[in-house]
Write a protein that holds these residues in place. Structure first.
Motif, PDB file in Angstrom:
ATOM      1  N   UNK A   1       0.837  -1.211   0.000  1.00 33.53           N
ATOM      2  CA  UNK A   1       0.000   0.000   0.000  1.00 33.53           C
ATOM      3  C   UNK A   1       0.868   1.256   0.000  1.00 33.53           C
ATOM      4  N   UNK A   2       1.961   1.229   0.754  1.00 34.75           N
ATOM      5  CA  UNK A   2       2.879   2.368   0.814  1.00 34.75           C
ATOM      6  C   UNK A   2       3.570   2.582  -0.530  1.00 34.75           C
ATOM      7  N   UNK A   3       4.043   1.499  -1.136  1.00 33.25           N
ATOM      8  CA  UNK A   3       4.706   1.636  -2.441  1.00 33.25           C
ATOM      9  C   UNK A   3       3.760   2.299  -3.447  1.00 33.25           C
ATOM     10  N   UNK A   4       2.511   1.873  -3.440  1.00 33.47           N
ATOM     11  CA  UNK A   4       1.526   2.434  -4.358  1.00 33.47           C
ATOM     12  C   UNK A   4       1.297   3.921  -4.068  1.00 33.47           C
ATOM     13  N   UNK A   5       1.144   4.270  -2.787  1.00 32.57           N
ATOM     14  CA  UNK A   5       0.868   5.664  -2.423  1.00 32.57           C
ATOM     15  C   UNK A   5       2.039   6.581  -2.765  1.00 32.57           C
ATOM     16  N   UNK A   6       3.271   6.098  -2.493  1.00 28.26           N
ATOM     17  CA  UNK A   6       4.456   6.928  -2.742  1.00 28.26           C
ATOM     18  C   UNK A   6       4.685   7.124  -4.233  1.00 28.26           C
ATOM     19  N   UNK A   7       4.299   6.149  -5.041  1.00 31.99           N
ATOM     20  CA  UNK A   7       4.591   6.214  -6.476  1.00 31.99           C
ATOM     21  C   UNK A   7       3.706   7.191  -7.243  1.00 31.99           C
ATOM     22  N   UNK A   8       2.614   7.664  -6.621  1.00 31.67           N
ATOM     23  CA  UNK A   8       1.760   8.643  -7.303  1.00 31.67           C
ATOM     24  C   UNK A   8       2.527   9.942  -7.527  1.00 31.67           C
ATOM     25  N   UNK A   9       2.274  10.653  -8.607  1.00 26.51           N
ATOM     26  CA  UNK A   9       3.012  11.888  -8.900  1.00 26.51           C
ATOM     27  C   UNK A   9       2.912  12.907  -7.768  1.00 26.51           C
TER      28      UNK A   9
ATOM     29  N   UNK B   1       8.063  21.357 -10.759  1.00 26.26           N
ATOM     30  CA  UNK B   1       7.989  20.153 -11.575  1.00 26.26           C
ATOM     31  C   UNK B   1       7.103  19.115 -10.901  1.00 26.26           C
ATOM     32  N   UNK B   2       6.904  18.013 -11.608  1.00 22.17           N
ATOM     33  CA  UNK B   2       6.158  16.876 -11.069  1.00 22.17           C
ATOM     34  C   UNK B   2       7.107  15.702 -10.974  1.00 22.17           C
TER      35      UNK B   2
END
Length: 446
Positions: A389-397, A403-404
């Motif tokens: 869940x953390x990996x998914x949340x952190x990977x969002x732009x 910049x993004x």
């Protein structure tokens, strides 16, 4: 020889005394009083003669005064008995008595001295000591404010007390304490109350509000008919007004000038105590929380994991530790600057907190390293699910100022007791697992 006749007074020099002389019969009725009584209680001798002396007493002092009068009538002279009387203007006057019984005249002879100023000075001294002691002993600001309420209630009548303080950074007012005399919540209409306190803080002087504007807008008749008064005192510490003390009186009671004088001095001591308590709280927070993200720091995390491990030992339960490191974070600082790096860390901190329960701990160890403590984990799979869940949340732009970015997190997991039964061993396993996760990833720039 004493005389009981109003038209045959004691020798004229008695009228020159600053102390008041009373002659009272066995039934408690005043048969003579000197002119000093008017300076002391506001009544002329003509207004007092023929009335019961006990009728002028503060009701709470009546029982012990009646007992004292009986003792004097029984032949035991007394020097230094103290009680309180109600002045004609409604305030309380502290009196010290010397009294004896004249068997021949069947009269109590009493000399009354006004010791109100002395009592006020003693009250200020006691309050100063009590506030100083409370500031030293109180575990936190809430405990200190409750003790301040108790101290003030010992000095003046208080139906309710509230305290508004200014935020050190924003200067925004908020009520950090509001209780009635029984310790129950004292509901205020806060917009009105804050405006009232803001005027007091701006002017630097006490203000009275003589209607129910600060009472709760509850809609019941009792609240709308409440005619108690409100008194707000500025709290000034080191020439900086840090808030306001608000006192509510009972209906029909107004705070006197003497009350205000006493409260003004006490408010100075309260302001110093609160300012020190807030500074102590700020220093304690700075020592235990990360300044950038507001998360617990390494010291607080270590305290918490020790406590959780001890509970796990007692309850035979599991915990999990997740070590988290942002991949290639150094490139962000080097290419985009530390300001953007800080924004990224703050956003990651918020996302991590959203991924766990309120009872879990998210901490920042330093740089781009975070750690999460999960208590009451049923199986190691639960910890792995949180990591995903953390990996998914952190990977969002992440939308920064210029910049993004897309971040990636390397995560190492350690579970008690499978990966260690001591804190150091658990942390070492999680740290090693995090580096193993990082090594197994292909290079990918942010």
């Amino acid at each position: 020889m004493l005389t009981t006749a109003q038209d045959a007074p004691l020798p004229g020099f008695v009228e020159l005394l600053l102390d008041a002389v009373f002659l009272v019969d066995a039934g408690g009725r005043i048969v003579y009083v000197s002119a000093a009584c008017e300076r002391m209680l506001g009544y002329t001798p003509q207004e007092m003669i023929g009335r019961e002396l006990f009728g002028f007493l503060v009701p709470e002092d009546r029982t012990r005064t009646v007992a004292e009068a009986g003792s004097v009538i029984a032949g035991r002279s007394r020097i230094g008995f103290e009680n309180r009387y109600v002045h004609k203007d409604g305030r309380h006057v502290h009196i010290m008595w010397s009294a004896r019984w004249s068997e021949r005249d069947r009269l109590r002879v009493g000399v009354a001295r006004d010791v109100t100023e002395l009592k006020n000075a003693e009250a200020i001294q006691r309050a100063t000591y009590a506030i100083s002691e409370a500031a030293h002993e109180a575990a936190d600001l809430d405990v200190l404010l409750r003790e301040i309420h108790r101290i003030i209630a010992s000095l003046v009548p208080v139906a309710g007390l509230a305290l508004a303080t200014c935020d050190r950074q924003t200067r925004k007012l908020s009520f950090s304490y509001q209780r009635d005399r029984h310790g129950n919540p004292l509901t205020l209409h806060e917009p009105v109350a804050c405006e009232f306190c803001a005027q007091v803080i701006c002017g630097g002087r006490p203000m009275h509000l003589r209607d129910a504007a600060l009472a709760a807008l509850s809609g019941d008749a009792a609240a709308s008919c409440d005619d108690g008064s409100w008194l707000a005192m500025p709290l000034i510490a080191q020439q900086d007004t840090i808030g306001a003390l608000v006192l509510k009186s009972d209906p029909g009671i107004q705070y006197s000038d003497k009350d205000k004088e006493l409260l003004h001095f006490v408010a100075e001591q309260i302001a110093i105590a609160i300012d020190r308590a807030q500074l102590k709280s700020d220093l304690l927070r700075a020592a235990r929380y990360d300044e950038l993200t507001g998360l617990p720091n390494r010291r607080l995390f270590n305290d918490r994991i020790k406590s959780v491990v001890a509970r796990c030992v007692r309850n035979q339960s599991r915990l999990a530790v997740l070590y988290i490191d942002l991949d290639d974070f150094k490139q962000v600082n080097d290419s985009l600057g530390h300001a953007n790096g800080d924004l990224l860390l703050q956003e990651v901190a918020r996302r991590l907190q959203r991924c766990v329960r309120g009872t879990d701990t998210v901490a920042r160890l330093g740089g781009d390293e975070f750690v999460i403590l999960l208590e009451n984990v049923q199986t190691p799979d639960d910890a792995r699910a949180v990591a995903d869940k953390i990996r998914e949340a952190v990977s969002h732009p992440v939308d920064l100022d210029t910049c993004v970015l897309r971040a990636q997190a390397s995560i190492g997991i350690a579970v008690y007791p499978e990966h260690g039964q001591e804190v150091e061993r658990i942390l070492q396993h999680a740290d090693a697992a995090m580096y193993a996760d990082k090594r197994n990833k292909p290079f990918q720039a942010m």
